[in-house]
Design a protein around this motif. Structure first.
Motif, PDB file in Angstrom:
ATOM      1  N   MET A   1      -8.488  20.838 -16.023  1.00  0.00           N
ATOM      2  CA  MET A   1      -8.019  20.454 -14.687  1.00  0.00           C
ATOM      3  C   MET A   1      -8.476  19.020 -14.411  1.00  0.00           C
ATOM      4  O   MET A   1      -9.654  18.704 -14.531  1.00  0.00           O
ATOM      5  N   THR A   2      -7.525  18.159 -14.100  1.00  0.00           N
ATOM      6  CA  THR A   2      -7.867  16.775 -13.755  1.00  0.00           C
ATOM      7  C   THR A   2      -7.982  16.648 -12.242  1.00  0.00           C
ATOM      8  O   THR A   2      -7.151  17.174 -11.492  1.00  0.00           O
ATOM      9  N   MET A   3      -9.037  15.982 -11.819  1.00  0.00           N
ATOM     10  CA  MET A   3      -9.211  15.696 -10.382  1.00  0.00           C
ATOM     11  C   MET A   3      -9.303  14.177 -10.241  1.00  0.00           C
ATOM     12  O   MET A   3      -9.848  13.494 -11.111  1.00  0.00           O
ATOM     13  N   ILE A   4      -8.787  13.673  -9.134  1.00  0.00           N
ATOM     14  CA  ILE A   4      -8.932  12.233  -8.877  1.00  0.00           C
ATOM     15  C   ILE A   4      -9.444  12.073  -7.453  1.00  0.00           C
ATOM     16  O   ILE A   4      -8.860  12.577  -6.506  1.00  0.00           O
ATOM     17  N   ILE A   5     -10.579  11.390  -7.363  1.00  0.00           N
ATOM     18  CA  ILE A   5     -11.175  11.132  -6.042  1.00  0.00           C
ATOM     19  C   ILE A   5     -10.783   9.710  -5.676  1.00  0.00           C
ATOM     20  O   ILE A   5     -11.240   8.749  -6.319  1.00  0.00           O
ATOM     21  N   ARG A   6      -9.899   9.600  -4.699  1.00  0.00           N
ATOM     22  CA  ARG A   6      -9.278   8.299  -4.444  1.00  0.00           C
ATOM     23  C   ARG A   6      -9.830   7.568  -3.228  1.00  0.00           C
ATOM     24  O   ARG A   6     -10.155   8.192  -2.194  1.00  0.00           O
ATOM     25  N   GLY A   7      -9.925   6.242  -3.373  1.00  0.00           N
ATOM     26  CA  GLY A   7     -10.107   5.396  -2.190  1.00  0.00           C
ATOM     27  C   GLY A   7     -11.513   5.307  -1.642  1.00  0.00           C
ATOM     28  O   GLY A   7     -11.729   4.723  -0.575  1.00  0.00           O
ATOM     29  N   GLY A   8     -12.494   5.861  -2.369  1.00  0.00           N
ATOM     30  CA  GLY A   8     -13.851   5.840  -1.839  1.00  0.00           C
ATOM     31  C   GLY A   8     -14.661   4.658  -2.328  1.00  0.00           C
ATOM     32  O   GLY A   8     -14.197   3.846  -3.131  1.00  0.00           O
ATOM     33  N   THR A   9     -15.881   4.577  -1.854  1.00  0.00           N
ATOM     34  CA  THR A   9     -16.856   3.598  -2.349  1.00  0.00           C
ATOM     35  C   THR A   9     -17.878   4.362  -3.184  1.00  0.00           C
ATOM     36  O   THR A   9     -18.607   5.199  -2.639  1.00  0.00           O
ATOM     37  N   VAL A  10     -17.867   4.067  -4.479  1.00  0.00           N
ATOM     38  CA  VAL A  10     -18.842   4.725  -5.365  1.00  0.00           C
ATOM     39  C   VAL A  10     -20.214   4.120  -5.104  1.00  0.00           C
ATOM     40  O   VAL A  10     -20.356   2.898  -4.968  1.00  0.00           O
ATOM     41  N   VAL A  11     -21.208   4.988  -4.965  1.00  0.00           N
ATOM     42  CA  VAL A  11     -22.589   4.509  -4.764  1.00  0.00           C
ATOM     43  C   VAL A  11     -23.472   5.076  -5.868  1.00  0.00           C
ATOM     44  O   VAL A  11     -23.651   6.288  -5.973  1.00  0.00           O
ATOM     45  N   ASN A  12     -23.968   4.164  -6.704  1.00  0.00           N
ATOM     46  CA  ASN A  12     -24.986   4.519  -7.698  1.00  0.00           C
ATOM     47  C   ASN A  12     -26.297   3.877  -7.296  1.00  0.00           C
ATOM     48  O   ASN A  12     -26.361   3.092  -6.344  1.00  0.00           O
ATOM     49  N   MET A  22     -12.132   9.759 -11.729  1.00  0.00           N
ATOM     50  CA  MET A  22     -11.310  10.834 -12.299  1.00  0.00           C
ATOM     51  C   MET A  22     -12.181  11.752 -13.147  1.00  0.00           C
ATOM     52  O   MET A  22     -13.043  11.289 -13.894  1.00  0.00           O
ATOM     53  N   THR A  23     -11.959  13.039 -12.973  1.00  0.00           N
ATOM     54  CA  THR A  23     -12.726  14.015 -13.770  1.00  0.00           C
ATOM     55  C   THR A  23     -11.745  14.875 -14.561  1.00  0.00           C
ATOM     56  O   THR A  23     -10.594  15.057 -14.167  1.00  0.00           O
ATOM     57  N   PHE A  24     -12.257  15.371 -15.694  1.00  0.00           N
ATOM     58  CA  PHE A  24     -11.486  16.340 -16.480  1.00  0.00           C
ATOM     59  C   PHE A  24     -12.461  17.371 -17.004  1.00  0.00           C
ATOM     60  O   PHE A  24     -13.466  17.008 -17.629  1.00  0.00           O
ATOM     61  N   GLY A  25     -12.195  18.664 -16.672  1.00  0.00           N
ATOM     62  CA  GLY A  25     -13.213  19.653 -17.017  1.00  0.00           C
ATOM     63  C   GLY A  25     -14.484  19.345 -16.257  1.00  0.00           C
ATOM     64  O   GLY A  25     -14.443  19.011 -15.072  1.00  0.00           O
ATOM     65  N   ASP A  26     -15.625  19.383 -16.959  1.00  0.00           N
ATOM     66  CA  ASP A  26     -16.904  19.209 -16.245  1.00  0.00           C
ATOM     67  C   ASP A  26     -17.469  17.803 -16.401  1.00  0.00           C
ATOM     68  O   ASP A  26     -18.665  17.589 -16.125  1.00  0.00           O
ATOM     69  N   LYS A  27     -16.616  16.852 -16.808  1.00  0.00           N
ATOM     70  CA  LYS A  27     -17.098  15.477 -17.032  1.00  0.00           C
ATOM     71  C   LYS A  27     -16.297  14.453 -16.212  1.00  0.00           C
ATOM     72  O   LYS A  27     -15.133  14.684 -15.896  1.00  0.00           O
ATOM     73  N   ILE A  28     -16.966  13.332 -15.939  1.00  0.00           N
ATOM     74  CA  ILE A  28     -16.266  12.183 -15.359  1.00  0.00           C
ATOM     75  C   ILE A  28     -15.597  11.451 -16.514  1.00  0.00           C
ATOM     76  O   ILE A  28     -16.256  11.162 -17.521  1.00  0.00           O
ATOM     77  N   VAL A  29     -14.304  11.162 -16.378  1.00  0.00           N
ATOM     78  CA  VAL A  29     -13.580  10.539 -17.500  1.00  0.00           C
ATOM     79  C   VAL A  29     -13.115   9.123 -17.193  1.00  0.00           C
ATOM     80  O   VAL A  29     -12.764   8.371 -18.108  1.00  0.00           O
TER      81      VAL A  29
END
Ligand SMILES: C[C@@H](CNC(N)=O)C(=O)O
Ligand SMILES: [Zn+2]
Ligand SMILES: [Zn+2]
Ligand SMILES: [Zn+2]
Length: 465
Positions: A1-12, A22-29
């Motif tokens: 299952m692909t998920m896409i988290i759109r339009g946010g500000t990534v904070v590391n 974008m994620t696929f399965g249990d990983k960020i791709v």
């Protein structure tokens, strides 16, 4: 299952930047602007929100048998509550009884944790010492992904480790490339101060903090730091609650000693006035160790986080209901020690930390996730939004508000030390192992979906050559 988290500000921990995830399965791709995603991808709208690594709570006790009873939250309800608050990994504790095999206890806890809804890992407590303990520490590191060993310097006549156990275990941890951690309170002083108070008829919960003054904690923190210094081992001090312990950590770090400190969300915002409440049940609900301290100590803890002398925030989630706490209604030393918080930690630290300017969003990520992952060797699998990392992600609404209450919490126990506190900044979506487990107030935790996270030992560079 692909998920896409759109339009946010990534904070590391190192920076904040506009990107889709974008994620696929249990990983960020993929992480980047305007990512192309398959039409089948599920889209999560993160506009105006932060996209942060799932929280890591370095200190919880689910399903803990303690002081003659067992905590209210088991590994399902406790991890589910964490997911509702943006925490996707808990670090719990295997606590063998004295003379009990560490391995036997480890497998018992592993059994209890099968039902976890979120990922989990274990610090293993060393509560006694002989050659078998030494041997089993090695097996736990080599075969079971344990790289941290806990030592309770409190709880005399129960799980308290004396200096012989501390020194032997610290030495063994160093040999194995594991980190020793401590609950730093002088258990003998606590015990004798408790007896003094009881002899004077001071049996109520207001005596709890009187039996555990800051000096009792600082003595043990200093002792653990000294032992670690002499043996040249790293050290992680859990639930640092007072300025005096912090001074000991700051001094050690200034001398180049590798000491880490943990602050509890509760200790950062709740003060010791709770023990002077006219309602003994309310006061008993706040009995945990070390106790909540005065605002002077709270300020010191915030400075510790800002100065880099405290590294993680945790909860020590260890919930007991009113009936269980009532075991100590005539003798405060019998009140099961522990409070909740696994669901509230991140929102409380954001509201009191970021909204006040004490912490930047990146510093927030550092103290709620990244530092824990690095100190305990789970990074970059955990603690960062990066390609190849676990898809443990919290979409954070900085303008969302929530008033915390036992009435609406997901944890059990029917009590909440943050009762009535309104926080601004809350999770809108939590993703764990690539699955949406919490979305706009709806928790979809799945019993047994959580995984045991192995943590490799820290191998000295010389050993690799
Ligand atoms: C037993 C455990 C939970 N109880 C507490 N902190 O009061 C701990 O001491 O960390
Ligand atoms: Zn403790
Ligand atoms: Zn604890
Ligand atoms: Zn009950």
């Amino acid at each position: 299952m692909t998920m896409i988290i759109r339009g946010g500000t990534v904070v590391n921990a190192d920076r904040a930047f506009r990107a889709d995830v974008m994620t696929f399965g249990d990983k960020i791709v993929a992480v980047g602007e305007n990512l192309e995603a398959p039409h089948s991808a599920r889209v999560i709208d993160a506009h105006g929100q932060y996209v942060m690594p799932g929280g890591i709570d370095t200190h919880t006790h689910m399903n803990l048998p303690f002081m003659g009873t067992v905590t209210q939250d088991d590994f399902f309800t406790g991890t589910a509550a964490g997911l509702a608050g943006g925490t996707t990994t808990i670090m719990d504790f295997v606590i063998p009884s004295p003379q009990q095999s560490l391995l036997e206890a480890f497998h018992t806890w592993r059994g209890w944790a099968q039902k976890a809804a979120g990922d989990y890992t274990f610090h293993v407590a060393v509560t006694w010492w002989d050659d078998s303990v030494r041997e089993e520490m090695g097996i736990l590191v080599r075969d079971h992904g344990v790289n941290s060993f806990k030592h309770f310097m409190a709880y005399k006549n129960a799980i308290m480790a004396d200096d012989e156990t501390l020194v032997n275990s610290f030495r063994r941890a160093l040999e194995l490339g594991a980190i020793p951690t401590v609950h730093a309170e002088n258990g003998e002083l606590v015990f004798q101060l408790q007896q003094d108070l009881l002899r004077r008829g001071l049996t109520g919960p207001s005596s709890h903090p009187l039996s555990r003054p800051p000096a009792v904690e600082a003595e043990a923190a200093n002792r653990a730091i000294t032992i670690a210094g002499v043996l040249n081992t790293p050290l992680y001090i859990v639930h640092v609650s007072c300025a005096e312990s912090l001074e000991a950590i700051a001094r050690a770090r200034a001398n180049g000693q590798r000491v880490y400190g943990e602050a509890l969300a509760g200790h950062l915002v709740i003060d010791d006035s709770v023990y002077r409440s006219a309602d003994p049940e309310f006061a008993a609900g706040h009995v945990m160790s070390p106790p909540f301290r005065s605002k002077h100590h709270q300020a010191a803890l915030w400075h510790g986080l800002q100065a880099g002398n405290l590294h993680t925030t945790a909860t020590d989630h260890c919930t007991f209901c009113a009936a269980q706490k009532a075991a100590g209604k005539d003798d405060f030393t019998k009140i099961p020690n522990g409070c909740g918080g696994v669901e509230e930690r991140m929102a409380v630290v954001w509201d009191a930390g970021v909204n006040t300017g004490r912490l930047t969003p990146s510093e927030f990520v550092r103290v709620t996730s990244a530092n824990a992952a690095q100190i305990f060797n789970m990074y970059p699998r955990k603690g960062v939004i990066a390609v190849g990392s676990d898809a443990d992600i919290v979409v954070w609404d900085p303008e969302g508000t929530r008033t915390i209450s036992a009435k609406t919490q997901h944890a059990k126990g029917g009590f909440n030390v943050f009762e009535g506190r309104t926080v601004r900044g809350i999770p809108s979506t939590t993703m764990a192992a690539g699955k949406v487990v919490f979305d706009r107030g709806v928790l979809m935790a799945e019993e047994g979906a959580g995984r045991y996270v192995e943590r490799p030992a820290f191998v000295p560079v010389s050993a690799k050559s």
